[in-house]
Design an enzyme around this catalytic site. Structure first.
Site, short mmCIF file in Angstrom:
data_model
loop_
_atom_site.label_atom_id
_atom_site.label_comp_id
_atom_site.label_asym_id
_atom_site.label_seq_id
_atom_site.Cartn_x
_atom_site.Cartn_y
_atom_site.Cartn_z
N ASP A 268 -24.55 -76.70 78.49
CA ASP A 268 -23.23 -77.32 78.35
C ASP A 268 -22.92 -78.06 79.65
O ASP A 268 -23.83 -78.50 80.34
CB ASP A 268 -22.19 -76.25 78.00
CG ASP A 268 -21.01 -76.82 77.22
OD1 ASP A 268 -20.42 -77.81 77.68
OD2 ASP A 268 -20.67 -76.28 76.15
N HIS A 291 -24.53 -81.16 79.64
CA HIS A 291 -23.57 -82.12 79.12
C HIS A 291 -22.89 -82.90 80.24
O HIS A 291 -21.77 -83.36 80.10
CB HIS A 291 -22.53 -81.42 78.23
CG HIS A 291 -23.10 -80.86 76.96
ND1 HIS A 291 -22.33 -80.27 76.00
CD2 HIS A 291 -24.38 -80.82 76.49
CE1 HIS A 291 -23.10 -79.87 74.98
NE2 HIS A 291 -24.35 -80.19 75.27
#
Ligand SMILES: *[C@@H]1O[C@H](CO)[C@@H](O)[C@H](O)[C@H]1NC(C)=O
Ligand SMILES: *[C@@H]1O[C@H](CO)[C@@H](O)[C@H](O)[C@H]1NC(C)=O
Length: 462
Positions: A268, A291
């Site tokens: 993430d 991310h």
């Protein structure tokens, strides 16, 4: 021996005086002669009781002197060392060493600038644990050279637990060393519901984390919540790119934070900056897979969010979903203001530059008239390759983004990518400082509206 005279103050009772002098002499001998120290400690069970070291004796000895402690002995007090192996830790990776860690912490916490040692070459299985500080002295060092592992997801975890290793309410806390913290999170990744953060600092100031590796967290790897003056450097975060919600570093309600020279690979956000953060500087970070570096998501469930003065520079982002991003939910309030992303090298990033005021986690999200205002955001010197879309600015219909500047943007599609999108902006006001590759012609040059001033960043100023 001069110092002994200072110890024996006249108002001390004679017995104390004698005890003090004997302990004092012993201590000084121990400090001066390592061989003597070992034999004396062997003869004296009570000294070996805690960790068998000469230093421990110093702990039981010094507090009786209070303020009158001579400065030569003060030094010993500040160099006290507590090795978990001396508190019963097995370090075999199978035995539960939680109690030994708790005991070592309890001893270390009583002395200013003490060091708790987790030695190299051992693996310690630790259940959820709190290194809790309200009654601790300051400037404690957690010297992590060995490996700490979490129980695998099972009945060892009580449900709803927010973190595995917690440090709370400390003033001056350092984790340093070449050791590894392994959350053994793979069993969690397929489950839904609350998953624990690996290491969380709460309500602490002067926090340093340096050198260590944190891997395979069930969820976020390293979190700072309500902290001031945080330094993170030379750490490694490592978990698979497809492990869900495994943020690298998560910041919330924290100010004066520096994160630099670190390698963050996770599933993430490499760094996630949440509400209440200001004066955050991220420099020389290698991010990917992951991310990217994100501010938000902010404003979920109609909450107010305030984020300001964030700088991200000299950073590499590769094999990531997004590069640098600000994401807010519809219906929030407050603002993100004063953000600079500078000298960012991207490689194989789906969308390198993103502002999304319609962030939604996949569930049904309604549009709203209020939003977290976004203004004074600068993207400078962002270069490299993308796979989907170079720039995506989806700003709110009711509260547009303002003072967005783009300077020296050079983004090329990865060779062989098809269905490539163009730069996209909606309701985005700002300025191109230079020409860009590809050309970005969707920014609108216009002054801030009064509405923006009213509902946007002004609402966060006290
Ligand atoms: C912004 O944050 C930096 C630290 O990252 C700090 O040195 C600076 O003073 C802050 N500026 C403002 C205007 O708050
Ligand atoms: C919300 O507004 C955006 C931008 O106008 C639009 O693209 C989106 O479809 C809307 N979503 C809903 C659920 O109405």
């Amino acid at each position: 021996m001069l110092s002994l005279n200072t110890i024996a103050t006249p108002n001390m009772k004679n017995t104390w005086n004698m005890k003090a002098s004997i302990y004092g002499i012993l201590t000084i001998l121990l400090l001066w002669s390592p061989e003597l120290g070992v034999s004396a400690a062997r003869d004296t069970k009570q000294w070996r009781h805690h960790d068998g070291s000469r230093q421990l004796m110093a702990e039981t000895f010094y507090p009786s002197y209070g303020e009158s402690m001579p400065s030569s002995l003060q030094y010993r007090k500040t160099s006290t060392i507590f090795n978990v192996l001396n508190f019963g830790a097995k370090g075999d990776g199978i035995s539960d060493d939680t109690k030994a860690f708790e005991a070592a912490w309890l001893a270390a916490c009583k002395l200013e600038a003490s060091t708790m040692i987790i030695p190299k070459g051992s693996v310690f299985l630790i259940k959820p644990i709190s290194f809790s500080g309200p009654n601790c002295e300051s400037n404690i060092v957690f010297q992590l050279d060995g490996k700490i592992i979490a129980p695998k997801a099972s009945g060892n975890w009580e449900s709803g637990l927010l973190q595995w290793v917690e440090f709370t309410k400390l003033n001056g806390i350092t984790i340093r060393g070449s050791g590894v913290v392994d959350g053994q999170g793979s069993g969690w990744w397929t489950k839904s519901g609350t998953k624990p953060t690996a290491i969380r600092f709460y309500g602490s100031s002067d926090v340093t984390v340096t050198g260590i590796t944190i891997q395979n967290s069930p969820q976020t790897h390293l979190k700072f919540d309500n902290c001031q003056s945080v330094q993170v450097s030379e750490i490694t975060v490592s978990s698979p790119g497809d492990s869900p919600n495994t943020d690298g570093i998560h910041l919330q309600n924290s100010q004066d934070v520096a994160i630099h020279s670190s390698k963050l690979a996770c599933g993430d956000d490499c760094v996630s900056i949440q509400t209440g953060c200001s004066a955050v500087k991220i420099q020389n970070v290698d991010c990917g897979p992951g991310h990217g570096i994100s501010i938000g998501s902010l404003g979920k469930d109609n909450t107010k969010a305030c984020v300001s003065n964030i700088t991200v520079l000299d950073t590499k982002i590769h094999d990531a979903m997004t590069g640098v991003r600000i994401k807010t939910w519809q219906g929030g309030s407050g603002s993100v203001q004063g953000v600079t992303f500078s000298n960012i090298q991207v490689s194989q990033v789906k969308t390198p530059i993103v502002i999304d005021q319609y962030y939604c986690d996949g569930s049904k999200c309604k549009n709203d008239t209020s939003a977290v205002g976004i203004s004074w955001i600068s993207f400078e010197n962002i270069r490299g390759t993308y796979t989907v879309n170079p720039v995506q600015f989806a700003c709110s219909d009711s509260l547009p983004c303002t003072d967005i500047t783009l300077d020296t943007i050079q983004l090329r599609p990865v060779q062989g990518s098809d269905h490539l999108g163009k730069p996209f902006c909606s309701n985005t006001y700002g300025e191109l400082k230079t020409s860009t590759t590809p050309p970005i012609d969707c920014l609108v040059a216009k002054k801030r509206s009064t509405k923006q001033a009213q509902y946007g960043y002004d609402s966060c100023q006290n």
